[in-house]
Design an enzyme around this catalytic site. Structure first.
Site: not given
Length: 287
Positions: A63, A202, A244, A249, A253, A279
């Site tokens: 990341y 989500l 988020s 949010r 959550n 995916r």
């Protein structure tokens, strides 16, 4: 109160907010995902998330935000022992000695002396060294450098190889949402006592958030569709790691433990599964 409503209320009261990965190692069921945030955005989101009540932060070498995440943790002022910190390492470190190097580099970037959970990010089966990597992780756990180890994006066939080497996997982090439930994967996890952690819980386009199976319970309980889906995740026994950077949010959550879905409502969301694979195919993709 109807029977199904009473049952749901009882479930809400009984369900804890953590799952046990190993003796004495518990992971909060809701964590903060940090991909693809980097730099100041990641630092700010992590610091605010901790202020908003998060105690589980998820990141990864790939990341490119571990330094920023570590700064966010420090900025929050939270004691390290009050936080559950997960990161993951890339294929270049697969192998016994490489895992130790990966740990040292991740710990320096994050500014911590230990990790709560260290994951093999992708199996990279063509490289053929993820068993060695897992063995290296067990040694780090024995030395107390990590509290627990696990894997990410591992298919049952990959998990079988670890088990054949005598390695019992505590947790597997995989893509999991109402339309991508990977039923064979979930069945394998249940059979072998592997905790499922859901990334992108989500979804990516959020289309199912407008499905009646989601909007109906949302209206009934005065919750958002996203809260209903996260409730479905944790009520199914899974860890969920939504991303988020928004204060509202983030708080929403986390706020999924004060209500419960009935068996019928759970089944309604279960029925949204399309049978579509994740995916990315972890037999072909990896880093």
């Amino acid at each position: 109160m109807t029977g199904t409503a009473a049952e749901a209320a009882g479930t809400a009261a009984e369900l804890g907010t953590t799952a046990e990965l190993a003796p004495g190692v518990v992971i909060p069921l809701i964590g903060l995902g940090t991909w693809p945030m980097t730099g100041g955005e990641a630092t700010d989101a992590v610091a605010r998330a901790i202020t908003n009540g998060y105690r589980h932060i998820d990141t990864a070498e790939n990341y490119d935000n571990e330094v920023a995440v570590g700064e966010g943790i420090r900025r929050s002022g939270i004691a390290r022992g009050d936080l559950f910190l997960t990161t993951k390492f890339n294929k270049q470190w697969h192998g016994g000695t490489g895992v130790r190097e990966a740990f040292g580099a991740a710990a320096r970037r994050l500014g911590t002396e230990y990790l709560d959970l260290f994951l093999i990010h992708w199996p990279n089966p063509a490289q053929g060294r993820f068993v060695e990597a897992a063995e290296g992780l067990t040694r780090l756990a024995e030395e107390g450098l990590i509290r627990c180890w696990g894997v990410s994006n591992f298919k049952p066939a990959h998990l079988w190889q670890l088990q054949a080497a005598g390695l019992e996997v505590p947790v597997n982090q995989v893509q999991m949402d109402p339309e991508h439930q990977q039923l064979d994967q979930l069945a394998f996890h249940r059979e072998h006592g592997i905790v499922t952690a859901a990334y992108s819980p989500l979804g990516r386009n959020g289309g199912f958030l407008s499905a009646p199976a989601v909007t109906g319970p949302a209206e009934a309980y005065g919750r958002t569709p996203a809260q209903v889906v996260l409730r479905w995740q944790v009520q199914s026994g899974r860890v969920a790691i939504p991303k988020s950077a928004d204060d509202r949010r983030q708080r929403e959550n986390l706020d999924v433990f004060g209500f419960a879905l009935t068996e019928g409502e759970m089944a309604g969301i279960d029925a949204l599964d399309t049978g579509a694979p994740p995916r990315l195919d972890s037999d072909e993709f990896g880093h």
